[in-house]
Enzyme design. Structure first.
Site, PDB file in Angstrom:
ATOM      1  N   GLY A  86      -4.351  28.820   6.983  1.00 26.47           N
ATOM      2  CA  GLY A  86      -3.025  29.323   7.339  1.00 26.47           C
ATOM      3  C   GLY A  86      -1.956  28.304   6.964  1.00 26.47           C
ATOM      4  O   GLY A  86      -2.203  27.391   6.171  1.00 26.47           O
ATOM      5  N   GLU A 112      10.421  44.053  14.464  1.00 27.79           N
ATOM      6  CA  GLU A 112      10.418  44.329  13.022  1.00 27.79           C
ATOM      7  C   GLU A 112       9.611  45.584  12.703  1.00 27.79           C
ATOM      8  O   GLU A 112       9.990  46.384  11.846  1.00 27.79           O
ATOM      9  CB  GLU A 112       9.903  43.103  12.260  1.00 27.79           C
ATOM     10  CG  GLU A 112      10.883  41.936  12.427  1.00 27.79           C
ATOM     11  CD  GLU A 112      10.538  40.661  11.662  1.00 27.79           C
ATOM     12  OE1 GLU A 112       9.345  40.385  11.464  1.00 27.79           O
ATOM     13  OE2 GLU A 112      11.483  39.950  11.270  1.00 27.79           O
TER      14      GLU A 112
END
Lengths: 435, 435
Positions: free
Chosen positions: A19, A176
Site C-alpha cells: 500500500g 463520495e
C-alpha cells in the site's frame, strides 16, 4: 519450508503490504545496504481513494491499480512475492506465509485496514465493502444487476427495493459513493433505463454522528450535506444501522428501508497478524507503536500506516488512517532503519497534515487545508489535481485524466459493465490476514 | 411466464446477441416502424478482435467493452434485457429465455461462435479459451500467476513448465496472441522478473495446416511466420495437439511439451439454439441460411454473422467468421425486414470483402486487401488505425489510443494485473447457449 530467496550480506527488511506506506518504505531503501523483500496478496498496488469511482462505473479498475513489480523494476535490492502473511514467529525472526517461511532482520507490518463491522455478522455477510478492487467490481456489478432486475418485476415495491441504495457511514468514502450514485441517477440512468422511472431511485446516506465528514471542519460537513441534498441524496444523521438481512435495513430510529444493496463504509480496523503480543493491539485493532513506529515491546518489528496506532498528546487515538500518514511513516521508516543499522539514533515521527478533502460530485468538493477552507468548483479541481498527481504510474494518470475530461463534457460514465456477475450466494470471503 | 414488455402496434423483431451483427441490425432499425428487442448474456458489446491484448496485459478490459444500453440510449423503439436464450418455439413464435418467454414476429439469431474443441473433452477442460472478456482476464491472471509460481520452485523442469506457453491454432487470434506473448517476453518480463532467466521462457504456436493465417495470402502466411520466428516464437506447422492433461501436451508428431498453459484458438463453432430443426445445422455448427439470411425452412427466423452459413458458389463453406461479414449481414437484415413487412422483395446478400489483416508485434503486421498486400511497419499502422476506428465508443477509442501510444514509446504494457486469481479447480463453465 522456507521460501527460496538467497540471503545477501546485508540485513533483510521484510515489508508486508504494497500500500502507500509499504511502497514508500521500499522505494526509499533503493540503493541502500539492505535486502528488501515485499509480500502482498495482490501483484498490484491499489489506489484506494478512487475505488468508489470504479464501483460506480466512472473508472476502469486497471487505471487505479499499478503492478508492484513495475514500480520497483529498476530497484536491485528489491524482491517481491505474491503471498499472504500468516504469522510472525518473533523469537526466530521468521514470517510464516502461505508460500513458506521468510526470515527477516527487520519486519514492517504495512497491512492496512479492512472493513469493520463491529461484530455484526449479518452486516458482514450481506453488505458490500469497498476496500479492494474485486470488491469495487462486485459492487459495480450488483448496482447494475439490480437495475436490470428492477425491469423484470411487476411489483412496484420490489422495483423500488431494487432501486434503493443505502450507504452506511458518512466519512469520505460514504460521501463520495453517495454522490457518485446521485450523479449516475441524475445524468446517466434515465438514458440507460427509459423504461424505469429513475426518479423513484433512492440514495440514503446513514451516519451515526451529527455531521458528515466528522474528521473535517464543520464548514466542510455542512457544505457536503448541502451538496448531497441538492443532488437528491437522503442524508440521515444521528442514525444507526441495527441489522440487514439482505432485504431490509433496520435503523436505530425504528425506521426500516427495503433495499437490495447496502454499501458498508462505516468503519475500518487494522489488519493485524498472529504472533505479535495481543496486549499491544489497541483501539481500531491496531498495533501500538512508539514514535519510531516500533511495535511496543519489539525492537525489530515496525508497523506503519492504518495498522499502526502511534498515540501521542496531539493524537490520542493515533494518526488518521489516510494515505499521507502512511506515506510519511513509510519514508521515515526507511530513513530510520538505516540509522538503526548504523547505530545512529532514530528520528521520531512528526505528522505533517496536508489537509483533507472529499468530492461529492461535478463542481462540488470540500477542501480543508489548515485554516484555509473552500468548497465548490475550485475545490473540485484541486481534488482532481491532487488525486491525479498522487496516482501511481504515468499511464494511469493519463487514462484517469481522459476519463474525467470525457465525463465532464459528456455527463457520462463509461464503464457501466457487468464483467462478472456478483452472486449473493458466493458469500464474501473474509479477509485472510485478520486477527 | 412471459417477460413483461408491452407490445406495440408495430411488428416485433427480437435479436439474440449484441455482437457486431446484432448491433448493426438494431441500429439500422432506428426510427423504423418495428419494436426491436435485444437480449444478450452480458450488458455490453465485446470487441473480440482485441481480446488477446487484454489477455496479455496490453489493454484494460473496460476499453474493449461497451455498454449495450449506451449504444442505444437514444433509440426509442429499442428495448434491451440481460438474458440467456434457451429455446425457440417456432410454431408459437416464442423465444424461451432464463427470464421468461418473449414473443417475436421476427427472430434474428446473432449468437456468434464459441471455442470448438472438436469433441476433445480434456482440451475443453484444461485449455484457456479466449472468446469473452472474463476468459481473457482469466488468461491474463494465469499467465502472471505462472510466472509468480516459477519463482517458488527449485526444480528447473517445473520452472520451465511454468514458463512454457503453448498457443494452439495459427489463425489471426493464435498469431496475435503468440506475438503479444513474445513482446512480453522480450520487453517487459526481464524487468519484472530479474530473478528468472526469461530467455528460458518458450512460446509455441501449433498449427495443423502447412501455413499460418490460412485464410490470407501465402505472402502474409510466410511473413507472419518470419516475424514470429524473429521474435523467438517456435512456430510448429503440420502439427496437431492430441491431448493435454493440464501438465503435458501430446503432439501428433510424438513430441510432448511440459506446460501449464495452453491457449486454445484452434477453431470456433456457431452457438446454435434448441428448437430450430437440427437438419439445417451444417459444418461448423452453423445454421444454413438463404441469401436473405433466413434459416432454411423458416420464413421469420434469420441467422446472421458467425452462426450463419450462407452457402454459395463463391463461398461453399459460407462466409468467413469475421466482423465485416456480420456487420454487413446485420445491416442488410434491417433493410430487408422493412421490405418484407411492406411486401417488397428482399435484397440478396452480397459480401464485400474489405480484406484481412493480423498484427504480430510492434512494427510487424500483415495486410491483404484484394491484390494489394503489404507487411511491416506501415501494415502495423494500418492495423491500428482500422481497429481504433472500428472500436465502439469514443471514450474507448481514446483510452486504447493512449495505451498504444504509451506502449509504443515505453516498450511497456500497463495492465499486468491479477485482479482475480484464476483457479484451475473452478472448472470453466460451458457456454450456456449451446447446442
Amino acid at each position: 519450508m522456507s521460501v527460496d530467496i538467497p540471503e545477501t550480506n546485508f540485513p533483510r527488511v521484510v515489508i508486508i503490504g504494497g500500500g502507500f506506506g509499504g511502497i514508500q518504505a521500499a522505494k526509499k531503501l533503493n540503493s541502500k545496504e539492505v535486502q528488501v523483500i515485499m509480500i502482498d496478496r495482490h501483484n498490484y498496488h491499489t489506489f484506494q481513494p478512487l475505488l468508489y469511482q470504479v464501483a460506480t462505473g466512472g473508472l476502469e479498475p486497471d487505471s487505479i491499480a499499478h503492478p508492484l513489480r513495475k514500480i520497483f523494476k529498476n530497484q536491485k535490492n528489491f524482491i517481491f512475492r505474491v503471498a499472504e502473511a500468516q504469522e510472525v514467529i518473533a523469537d526466530k525472526k521468521v514470517l510464516v506465509t502461505n508460500i513458506g517461511e521468510i526470515h527477516y532482520d527487520y519486519l514492517v507490518i504495512a497491512t492496512g485496514s479492512s472493513s469493520n463491522y463491529f461484530g455484526m455478522k449479518d452486516l458482514e455477510k450481506h453488505t458490500m465493502p469497498m476496500k479492494t478492487i474485486p470488491e469495487a467490481l462486485d459492487m459495480r456489478s450488483l448496482v447494475l444487476q439490480n437495475l436490470e432486475s428492477a425491469l423484470l418485476t411487476d411489483s412496484i415495491n420490489e422495483q423500488e427495493a431494487y432501486m434503493n441504495f443505502v450507504v452506511v457511514g458518512g466519512g469520505p468514502t460514504g460521501v463520495e459513493t453517495a454522490g457518485a450514485l446521485a450523479e449516475l441517477k441524475n445524468h446517466v440512468l434515465p438514458h440507460d433505463y427509459p423504461e424505469l422511472d429513475i426518479r423513484r431511485m433512492q440514495i440514503n446516506l446513514i451516519e451515526g454522528g451529527d455531521r458528515l465528514l466528522g474528521a473535517m471542519s464543520v464548514q466542510a460537513s455542512e457544505k457536503s450535506a448541502d451538496f448531497l441534498k441538492s443532488m437528491g441524496v437522503n442524508v440521515r444523521l444521528n442514525e444507526r444501522v441495527l441489522s440487514f438481512d439482505g432485504e431490509r435495513v433496520q435503523l436505530g430510529s425504528g425506521k426500516g428501508l427495503e433495499t437490495k444493496v447496502v454499501i458498508w463504509s462505516a468503519g475500518v480496523k487494522g489488519v493485524t497478524l498472529p504472533g505479535i503480543n495481543k496486549e499491544v493491539i489497541v483501539g481500531g485493532n491496531r498495533f501500538k507503536v512508539n514514535v519510531f513506529n516500533q511495535i511496543e515491546g519489539y525492537d525489530n518489528i515496525f508497523a506503519i500506516g492504518d495498522v499502526a496506532a502511534m498515540i501521542t498528546d496531539e493524537f490520542p487515538k493515533g494518526h488518521p488512517g489516510v494515505a499521507p500518514a502512511a506515506i510519511q511513516q513509510g519514508r521515515l521508516f526507511a530513513k530510520n532503519i538505516i540509522k538503526k543499522i548504523n547505530d545512529i539514533p532514530m528520528e521520531p515521527f512528526k505528522y505533517f497534515d496536508k489537509g483533507s478533502m472529499a468530492t461529492v460530485g461535478r463542481n462540488r468538493a470540500v477542501v480543508d487545508m489548515g485554516f484555509i477552507r473552500f468548497q465548490g468548483t475550485f475545490a473540485w479541481f484541486v481534488w482532481m489535481f491532487v488525486h491525479l498527481m498522487t496516482l501511481v504510474g504515468f499511464r494511469n494518470r493519463v487514462v484517469v485524466f481522459v476519463n474525467w475530461v470525457w465525463s465532464y463534457f459528456s455527463y457520462d460514465r463509461g464503464t457501466r459493465l457487468i464483467i462478472r456477475r456478483f452472486e449473493k450466494e458466493n458469500d464474501k470471503k473474509l479477509e485472510q490476514v485478520e486477527a
